[in-house]
Design a protein around this motif. Structure first.
Motif, PDB file in Angstrom:
ATOM      1  N   LYS A 199      65.961 -33.075 -31.338  1.00 18.96           N
ATOM      2  CA  LYS A 199      65.259 -32.664 -32.562  1.00 18.96           C
ATOM      3  C   LYS A 199      64.829 -31.214 -32.481  1.00 18.96           C
ATOM      4  CE  LYS A 199      62.519 -33.066 -36.251  1.00 18.96           C
ATOM      5  NZ  LYS A 199      62.561 -31.796 -36.896  1.00 18.96           N
ATOM      6  N   ASP A 252      66.217 -28.118 -34.774  1.00 21.20           N
ATOM      7  CA  ASP A 252      65.319 -27.253 -35.539  1.00 21.20           C
ATOM      8  C   ASP A 252      65.542 -25.790 -35.191  1.00 21.20           C
ATOM      9  OD1 ASP A 252      64.228 -29.447 -36.748  1.00 21.20           O
ATOM     10  OD2 ASP A 252      62.382 -29.450 -35.547  1.00 21.20           O
ATOM     11  N   ARG A 253      65.841 -25.507 -33.943  1.00 18.62           N
ATOM     12  CA  ARG A 253      66.004 -24.110 -33.515  1.00 18.62           C
ATOM     13  C   ARG A 253      67.394 -23.570 -33.794  1.00 18.62           C
ATOM     14  NH1 ARG A 253      66.653 -19.596 -33.049  1.00 18.62           N
ATOM     15  NH2 ARG A 253      66.159 -18.233 -31.338  1.00 18.62           N
TER      16      ARG A 253
END
Length: 77
Positions: free
Chosen positions: A38, A42-43
């Motif tokens: 996750k 996101d990054r």
């Protein structure tokens, strides 16, 4: 938050003692992998659809030029 952390740690410890250690270990490993995926998504994933637009360029008002206001670079001979 502190109270919830204390209650959660005590409850989690008592529940973990009742479950087989191998199941607890695999649960912790699986949770770590999911959280890693996750955070990586996101990054490094695709950009957000609703990214903030860049703010508009500031304008100089009331007859003050950009150079006098200190907003424009000046050339030094």
């Amino acid at each position: 938050m502190m109270a919830a952390a204390v209650v959660g740690s005590l409850a989690g410890a008592s529940v973990a003692r009742r479950i087989a250690p191998s199941k607890v270990r695999w649960f912790v490993v699986a949770l770590g992998l999911v959280l890693t995926a996750k955070l990586g998504w996101d990054r490094f994933g695709p950009p957000a659809r609703h990214a903030r637009p860049e703010p508009p360029a500031q304008t100089v008002e009331r007859g003050v030029t950009a150079a006098r206001a200190g907003l424009a670079p000046t050339s030094i001979g």
